[in-house]
Design a protein around this motif. Structure first.
Motif, mmCIF file in Angstrom:
data_model
loop_
_atom_site.group_PDB
_atom_site.id
_atom_site.type_symbol
_atom_site.label_atom_id
_atom_site.label_comp_id
_atom_site.label_asym_id
_atom_site.label_seq_id
_atom_site.Cartn_x
_atom_site.Cartn_y
_atom_site.Cartn_z
ATOM 1 N N SER A 268 28.753 38.105 39.944
ATOM 2 C CA SER A 268 29.196 37.745 38.601
ATOM 3 C C SER A 268 29.734 38.966 37.856
ATOM 4 C CB SER A 268 28.040 37.115 37.830
ATOM 5 O OG SER A 268 28.398 36.835 36.503
ATOM 6 N N ALA A 269 29.022 40.101 37.973
ATOM 7 C CA ALA A 269 29.483 41.316 37.306
ATOM 8 C C ALA A 269 30.810 41.794 37.885
ATOM 9 C CB ALA A 269 28.423 42.405 37.421
ATOM 10 N N SER A 271 33.121 40.052 39.240
ATOM 11 C CA SER A 271 34.221 39.149 38.915
ATOM 12 C C SER A 271 34.821 39.439 37.552
ATOM 13 C CB SER A 271 33.737 37.698 38.965
ATOM 14 O OG SER A 271 32.826 37.430 37.908
ATOM 15 N N GLU A 272 34.088 40.146 36.694
ATOM 16 C CA GLU A 272 34.559 40.418 35.338
ATOM 17 C C GLU A 272 35.082 41.842 35.160
ATOM 18 O OE1 GLU A 272 31.337 39.490 32.770
ATOM 19 O OE2 GLU A 272 31.292 37.356 33.308
ATOM 20 N N GLU A 273 35.053 42.656 36.217
ATOM 21 C CA GLU A 273 35.489 44.047 36.127
ATOM 22 C C GLU A 273 36.783 44.252 36.908
ATOM 23 O OE1 GLU A 273 33.922 46.382 34.333
ATOM 24 O OE2 GLU A 273 32.412 44.912 33.698
ATOM 25 N N TRP A 275 38.975 45.882 39.665
ATOM 26 C CA TRP A 275 38.496 46.346 40.964
ATOM 27 C C TRP A 275 39.083 47.715 41.300
ATOM 28 C CZ3 TRP A 275 38.050 41.746 44.935
ATOM 29 C CH2 TRP A 275 37.103 40.836 44.438
ATOM 30 N N GLU A 341 28.533 46.672 36.633
ATOM 31 C CA GLU A 341 29.227 46.729 35.342
ATOM 32 C C GLU A 341 29.557 48.168 34.940
ATOM 33 O OE1 GLU A 341 26.729 44.791 32.558
ATOM 34 O OE2 GLU A 341 27.093 42.773 33.338
#
Length: 448
Positions: A268-269, A271-273, A275, A341
């Motif tokens: 989940s973390a 997917s929001e950062e 790459w 994160e």
């Protein structure tokens, strides 16, 4: 509803070789553990503090005890497990999981958490006592002193409520450590002997009363009536033990659930950062960490515990170690999510201390398990000692604000090294535990 779980392939509870495995009902019940562990791990996701760690420890222990009491009911009952009892306990644990985020801020949710815990515990204990059985491997099902603070907490507000919960859980843990099967049997025998004496006294009193009334009965009829008075006594409780192979599988499945939360949080973390190189390096390291914990817990030991031989400890002590280890791995899931994160930064000191702390707890558990399994102090220290040194380096590293502070990539790399050491040690220096390791079966499924 009094439907019982039937055996056979339909329930998935018994294999062709006669070994018992988790039924569909038990696997369905474990879904609530998925939800509960996720809620509990999120308590540490925003950053650990003394208060949040204490709250996490109390709530995780309560949730785990609720899970293991319901699990032990199904373990001992087998095919006689009541579907209604399991589903009701599952609903109670769902209430506990849903209340976790608001326990600190809402009296209503805190009261709901406590009441649900009380109900789940009463369901498990009544289900066993109703059959005249005493579960030796989980004495708190019969000895309910630890439940009293929870009942009192229903009329208490604020932090005092958490302190009462903690007191009740500490009482339960003390009972688990101190009360053995032999002690339970002695207590039951003494209580039963006193009950028989009271029944005989009542029967003799009845006979003397009949004689005073001048209505002496023929000896045969008098003895028959005395026997009827004695037959009104309850049946003597039977001390029963857990199905160890089935319990090993259930405890291992719980560890898989906890590891799954680590995957959920890290994915989940990620997917929001964006790459970039840091996220890719940390993400790969986090995945390796979870694989190493899986190998340590489920390939080098038993019951989901690292480096433990199957019969090295009484089940009641295995359960306490399992709770400690599972709680550490669930906290590790939160630490790993935060690491993803913060992949491109120096890891903040609270997050780094949390990571080092849970790694130390995991390794100390492995050390204890190796020692009680008869592997020898030298072997156990060789397997865990160097890894604890690496964790110590991680813990005492400069803070995030220091130019010399460890970056998140380096912190994760150190965590990988710390966990890889005991896994490699066990692979290349397997040793010979004193406890017997079965060659096959559910318990052997958790041995290397």
């Amino acid at each position: 509803m009094s439907t019982s779980v039937s055996g056979g392939s339909g329930s998935g509870s018994e294999s062709e070789g006669g070994e018992r495995h988790a039924s569909w009902l038990e696997l369905f019940f474990d879904l609530i553990a998925v939800a509960g562990v996720g809620q509990l791990a999120h308590l540490l996701h925003t950053g650990p503090s003394g208060t949040s760690l204490g709250r996490y420890a109390v709530l995780f222990l309560a949730f785990w005890f609720a899970w293991v009491m319901s699990t032990m009911y199904g373990n001992v009952a087998g095919e006689r497990t009541r579907v209604a009892a399991v589903i009701t306990a599952m609903f109670g644990m769902a209430v506990m999981a849903a209340a976790v985020p608001g326990v600190h801020d809402s009296d209503g949710k805190a009261r709901a958490f406590a009441l649900a815990y009380i109900v789940v515990r009463l369901i498990a204990s009544r289900a066993r006592s109703g059959r005249g059985q005493v579960v030796a491997d989980l004495p708190i099902l019969q000895l309910g002193a630890g439940l009293a603070p929870w009942v009192v907490s229903l009329w208490v507000h604020g932090e005092a409520r958490l302190w009462l919960w903690a007191a009740g859980l500490l009482i339960d843990m003390a009972v688990m450590v101190r009360v053995s099967r032999e002690a339970l049997q002695v207590e039951i025998d003494q209580k039963w002997a006193r009950a028989e004496e009271r029944a005989e006294e009542r029967a003799e009193h009845w006979l003397r009363r009949e004689e005073r009334r001048g209505g002496a009965l023929p000896p045969e009829e008098a003895h028959a009536r005395v026997d009827r008075v004695g037959s009104r006594m309850r049946r003597k409780p039977q001390v029963v033990a857990a199905d160890v192979g089935h319990l090993a599988e259930r405890l291992g499945l719980f560890m898989l659930i906890v590891l799954g939360e680590g995957l959920v949080q890290s994915v989940s973390a990620a997917s929001e950062e964006p790459w970039d190189g840091g996220v890719r390096a940390v993400g790969a390291g986090v995945f390796v960490i979870l694989v190493l914990v899986w190998s340590l817990a489920l390939r080098t030991g038993a019951y989901g515990l690292p480096l433990l031989a199957p019969r090295a400890l009484p089940v009641r002590l295995v359960l306490l170690l399992h709770c400690l280890f599972a709680g550490a791995v669930a906290a590790l899931a939160a630490a790993l999510g935060r690491a993803v994160e913060q992949a491109g930064e120096a890891m903040p000191q609270p997050g780094r201390l949390l990571l080092a702390g849970v790694l130390a707890l995991i390794l100390v558990t492995a050390l204890v398990c190796a020692l009680v399994s008869g592997r020898g102090a030298g072997w156990a220290l060789g397997a865990v000692g160097p890894a604890l040194v690496v964790v110590g380096v991680l813990a005492v590293a400069p803070g995030a604000g220091d130019p010399e502070g460890f970056g998140t990539v380096v912190s994760v790399a150190l965590a990988v090294c710390a966990l890889a050491w005991p896994v490699g040690w066990r692979a290349y220096r397997p040793g010979a535990p004193a406890a017997e390791e079965p060659a096959q079966g559910a318990a052997a499924g958790f041995t290397g």
